[in-house]
Scaffold this motif. Structure first.
Motif, PDB file in Angstrom:
ATOM      1  N   THR A   1      48.827 -14.475  47.082  1.00  0.00           N
ATOM      2  CA  THR A   1      47.620 -14.317  47.900  1.00  0.00           C
ATOM      3  C   THR A   1      46.461 -13.685  47.112  1.00  0.00           C
TER       4      THR A   1
ATOM      5  N   LYS B   1      53.859 -12.292  46.746  1.00  0.00           N
ATOM      6  CA  LYS B   1      53.222 -11.668  45.568  1.00  0.00           C
ATOM      7  C   LYS B   1      51.736 -11.532  45.928  1.00  0.00           C
TER       8      LYS B   1
ATOM      9  N   CYS C   1      35.982 -17.365  51.579  1.00  0.00           N
ATOM     10  CA  CYS C   1      36.048 -18.770  51.150  1.00  0.00           C
ATOM     11  C   CYS C   1      35.306 -19.669  52.119  1.00  0.00           C
TER      12      CYS C   1
ATOM     13  N   ALA D   1      42.009 -23.290  47.692  1.00  0.00           N
ATOM     14  CA  ALA D   1      41.234 -22.825  46.537  1.00  0.00           C
ATOM     15  C   ALA D   1      39.781 -22.541  46.902  1.00  0.00           C
TER      16      ALA D   1
ATOM     17  N   GLU E   1      31.037 -21.657  42.382  1.00  0.00           N
ATOM     18  CA  GLU E   1      31.283 -20.749  43.503  1.00  0.00           C
ATOM     19  C   GLU E   1      30.819 -19.362  43.058  1.00  0.00           C
TER      20      GLU E   1
ATOM     21  N   GLU F   1      47.020  -8.108  43.119  1.00  0.00           N
ATOM     22  CA  GLU F   1      47.232  -6.796  42.495  1.00  0.00           C
ATOM     23  C   GLU F   1      46.030  -5.883  42.719  1.00  0.00           C
TER      24      GLU F   1
ATOM     25  N   GLY G   1      43.657 -18.836  46.534  1.00  0.00           N
ATOM     26  CA  GLY G   1      42.942 -18.165  45.445  1.00  0.00           C
ATOM     27  C   GLY G   1      41.900 -19.094  44.841  1.00  0.00           C
ATOM     28  N   SER G   2      41.630 -18.902  43.564  1.00  0.00           N
ATOM     29  CA  SER G   2      40.533 -19.637  42.920  1.00  0.00           C
ATOM     30  C   SER G   2      40.969 -21.054  42.507  1.00  0.00           C
TER      31      SER G   2
HETATM   32  P1  NAD Z   1      42.660 -15.578  41.964  1.00  0.00           P
HETATM   33  O1  NAD Z   1      42.908 -17.033  41.800  1.00  0.00           O
HETATM   34  O2  NAD Z   1      42.121 -14.821  40.833  1.00  0.00           O
HETATM   35  O3  NAD Z   1      44.045 -14.831  42.391  1.00  0.00           O
HETATM   36  C1  NAD Z   1      44.850 -15.305  43.437  1.00  0.00           C
HETATM   37  C2  NAD Z   1      46.298 -14.919  43.154  1.00  0.00           C
HETATM   38  O4  NAD Z   1      46.746 -15.591  41.965  1.00  0.00           O
HETATM   39  C3  NAD Z   1      46.514 -13.430  42.923  1.00  0.00           C
HETATM   40  O5  NAD Z   1      47.724 -13.051  43.548  1.00  0.00           O
HETATM   41  C4  NAD Z   1      46.609 -13.312  41.415  1.00  0.00           C
HETATM   42  O6  NAD Z   1      47.434 -12.255  40.977  1.00  0.00           O
HETATM   43  C5  NAD Z   1      47.208 -14.641  41.006  1.00  0.00           C
HETATM   44  N1  NAD Z   1      46.748 -15.083  39.686  1.00  0.00           N
HETATM   45  C6  NAD Z   1      45.559 -14.787  39.085  1.00  0.00           C
HETATM   46  N2  NAD Z   1      45.478 -15.396  37.875  1.00  0.00           N
HETATM   47  C7  NAD Z   1      46.621 -16.084  37.711  1.00  0.00           C
HETATM   48  C8  NAD Z   1      47.124 -16.927  36.663  1.00  0.00           C
HETATM   49  N3  NAD Z   1      46.424 -17.171  35.569  1.00  0.00           N
HETATM   50  N4  NAD Z   1      48.333 -17.493  36.841  1.00  0.00           N
HETATM   51  C9  NAD Z   1      49.049 -17.260  37.952  1.00  0.00           C
HETATM   52  N5  NAD Z   1      48.633 -16.470  38.962  1.00  0.00           N
HETATM   53  C10 NAD Z   1      47.432 -15.890  38.849  1.00  0.00           C
HETATM   54  O7  NAD Z   1      41.730 -15.425  43.277  1.00  0.00           O
HETATM   55  P2  NAD Z   1      41.030 -14.117  43.827  1.00  0.00           P
HETATM   56  O8  NAD Z   1      39.903 -13.748  42.932  1.00  0.00           O
HETATM   57  O9  NAD Z   1      42.039 -13.094  44.192  1.00  0.00           O
HETATM   58  O10 NAD Z   1      40.433 -14.693  45.213  1.00  0.00           O
HETATM   59  C11 NAD Z   1      39.173 -15.295  45.320  1.00  0.00           C
HETATM   60  C12 NAD Z   1      39.286 -16.807  45.336  1.00  0.00           C
HETATM   61  O11 NAD Z   1      40.131 -17.218  46.402  1.00  0.00           O
HETATM   62  C13 NAD Z   1      37.951 -17.491  45.596  1.00  0.00           C
HETATM   63  O12 NAD Z   1      37.837 -18.593  44.726  1.00  0.00           O
HETATM   64  C14 NAD Z   1      38.055 -17.963  47.043  1.00  0.00           C
HETATM   65  O13 NAD Z   1      37.275 -19.089  47.385  1.00  0.00           O
HETATM   66  C15 NAD Z   1      39.506 -18.278  47.133  1.00  0.00           C
HETATM   67  N6  NAD Z   1      39.960 -18.283  48.514  1.00  0.00           N
HETATM   68  C16 NAD Z   1      40.208 -19.488  49.099  1.00  0.00           C
HETATM   69  C17 NAD Z   1      40.599 -19.544  50.421  1.00  0.00           C
HETATM   70  C18 NAD Z   1      40.863 -20.850  51.088  1.00  0.00           C
HETATM   71  O14 NAD Z   1      41.430 -20.845  52.161  1.00  0.00           O
HETATM   72  N7  NAD Z   1      40.489 -21.965  50.516  1.00  0.00           N
HETATM   73  C19 NAD Z   1      40.759 -18.350  51.144  1.00  0.00           C
HETATM   74  C20 NAD Z   1      40.511 -17.126  50.508  1.00  0.00           C
HETATM   75  C21 NAD Z   1      40.118 -17.110  49.172  1.00  0.00           C
END
Ligand code: NAD
Length: 497
Positions: free
Chosen positions: A148, A174, A282, A249, A382, A177, A226-227
């Motif tokens: 998440t 997970k 998001c 994403a 974004e 962090e 996530g992203s």
């Molecule tokens: P992130 O992708 O950096 O992290 C998300 C998760 O992935 C975290 O638990 C992190 O520890 C893990 N992670 C980070 N880098 C990684 C890697 N290289 N390999 C494996 N795992 C890794 O995202 P964030 O900055 O925590 O959240 C913001 C992003 O989430 C924005 O892009 C937002 O648009 C998106 N988001 C999307 C939705 C949706 O429903 N589409 C909802 C909420 C947030």
């Protein structure tokens, strides 16, 4: 003294023995408030093994008893709503009111999980052939995992484990962090509600822990939010390892403003949906598309945005809080600078905003650009900050063409008093969640969260009926019980006789 964030493995809380330590910080001043030790390989394996073991007994627990655990859970979440929102606000910087909203949108999903008996129902058809009936059951997959993001540390974990566990699965979470204390409190309350030890495990860490989840043979399905780059990596690696994956994403959401819309409503809704939560949603509106002469409303929009003042989580007058970390702030400031260089008009610039006494925090004030074009970085990336871009078109068809050309498809909205315009928009727009006079159309949990294009990789979306399909297998049974007890004759064909 900062707090230690524990892992939850097999119902026990442990500090973890990983070498890598991560500080959880207060985004308002970047001072550490807690520390976590990333899980070791052995700890992640232990978490999965605990979920496997607990799930064996849990899948035999009657569905009505599983539903009662979820009922107790949603009540406990409501009882602890303020406490959860306080933890959340302190580690994310969100205002208390917005933190309560984050928790509430998760509670709604836990409520839905208490409905699991109806949601898991299969299908039946009598007499598919003479004396033969066919019926289907939905059965749990085994162990599922959730990864998440930071921006909704209550709502997004709650999109996942209550429904997965209500279906009879074990779960490994997970969380981000950057704000792990809210999910830990959610997990504690889940056990208090009666979830057996080991059913829900929480491990902390970053890429290493995620990679282990992606490769672990006992994990059958992965929910990720996530992203975009991480979502693509998780979808590709998870499916390559033959797992079921849903990956939500990034986004870039447009609001289309028609000349027959109510001006005051549009301005109010635009301000809240663009800079609320510092734009770290998001489903935030990051592009306002003014159709025809509505561009004349931009100066009033600027005045309204200028009145929003960021502040501390417990400042009741604050419109929103700081960005999550200094890297996010640097990224947002860099994109604002690029907009100025590329020729957009920066009508309101929040780059230098700060809060007295908290100058080292990740503050960015409300920022508004006009004259943004499709080629600018401001438009293409974004931003995930309190920055609103405005664009101008002459017709609704041009607005639709613009939105449909975006690689993202999470959410969009149209503000209009014309049913015909709204109908055309909802029909033609290539975006998965559409608001009509509603700026952030996040569906309630009896529907699903249905992002499209680069905002979602997978088939089945979060919560609602689609989540039940995601977290279960369908078993179809074809049965014959002849009254005589004997089936006469041979059938050498494939046809049912
Ligand atoms: P992130 O992708 O950096 O992290 C998300 C998760 O992935 C975290 O638990 C992190 O520890 C893990 N992670 C980070 N880098 C990684 C890697 N290289 N390999 C494996 N795992 C890794 O995202 P964030 O900055 O925590 O959240 C913001 C992003 O989430 C924005 O892009 C937002 O648009 C998106 N988001 C999307 C939705 C949706 O429903 N589409 C909802 C909420 C947030």
């Amino acid at each position: 003294m900062t707090q230690q964030v524990n892992h939850l493995i097999g119902g026990e809380y442990c500090q973890g023995s990983g070498d890598q330590q991560i500080a959880v910080t207060n985004p308002a001043n970047n001072q550490p408030i807690a520390t976590l030790n990333c899980a070791t390989e052995a700890e992640v394996n232990q978490a999965v093994a605990s979920a496997v073991e607990a799930q064996k007994a849990w899948r035999e627990v009657p569905v009505s008893e599983r539903a009662r655990v979820m009922l107790r859970y949603q009540q406990l979440l409501k009882d602890h709503h303020d406490e959860l929102a306080t933890i959340l606000a302190k580690e994310t910087g969100k205002t208390f009111a917005d933190a309560k909203g984050d928790v509430w949108r998760g509670i709604e999903v836990a409520e839905q999980a208490a409905n699991i008996g109806s949601m898991m129902m299969g299908e039946t058809v009598e007499n598919v052939a003479r004396g033969i009936d066919t019926y289907s059951y939905t059965q749990p997959l085994g162990v599922c995992a959730g990864i998440t993001p930071f921006n909704f540390p209550a709502m997004i974990p709650l999109w996942m484990f209550p429904l997965a566990c209500a279906c009879g699965n074990g779960f490994v979470l997970k969380p981000s962090e950057q704000d792990p204390m809210t999910p830990m409190r959610l997990a504690e309350l889940f056990e208090e509600a009666g979830a057996p030890k080991g059913l829900l495990n929480v491990v902390h860490g970053t890429k290493e822990a995620v990679d282990q989840i992606l490769h672990h043979p006992e994990i059958k399905a992965i929910s990720f939010v996530g992203s975009v780059p991480v979502g693509q990596y998780i979808y590709k690696t998870g499916t390559e390892n033959l797992k079921r994956v849903q990956a939500f994403a990034g986004a870039k959401n447009h609001m289309v403003i028609m000349p027959d819309a109510d001006k005051a409503t549009v301005i109010n809704q635009l301000v809240g949906s663009s800079v609320g939560a510092a734009g770290q949603r998001c489903m935030a509106i990051s592009v306002a598309v003014f159709v025809g002469n509505t561009k004349e409303w931009i100066p009033e929009l600027k005045q309204a945005m200028a009145k929003v003042r960021p502040g501390l989580w417990d400042d009741e007058e604050a419109g929103y809080g700081p960005l999550i970390n200094p890297q996010s702030k640097a990224r947002v400031l860099d994109i604002i600078a690029s907009g100025k260089e590329e020729g957009a008009n920066c009508l309101l610039d929040g780059s230098d905003f700060t809060v007295q006494g908290y100058e080292s925090g990740n503050w960015v004030g409300p920022t508004l650009f006009s004259g943004v074009t499709k080629e600018m970085r401001l438009y293409k990336e974004e931003i995930f900050g309190p920055v609103l871009c405005t664009m101008e078109v002459d017709t609704l068809s041009e607005a639709i063409e613009l939105v449909n050309a975006s690689p993202f498809g999470n959410g969009t909205s149209i503000f209009t008093n014309s049913g015909a315009a709204a109908r055309k928009y909802q029909h033609e727009i290539e975006v998965g969640q559409v608001g009509i006079n509603v700026p952030i159309p996040v569906p309630l949990p009896f529907f699903s969260f249905t992002g499209w294009k680069n905002s979602f990789y997978g088939d089945l979306h979060a919560y609602g009926k689609q989540a039940i399909r995601f977290y279960t297998e369908t078993k179809t049974i074809t049965a014959r019980w002849p009254e005589s007890g004997i089936v006469e004759g041979q059938n050498l064909t494939i046809a049912l006789k």
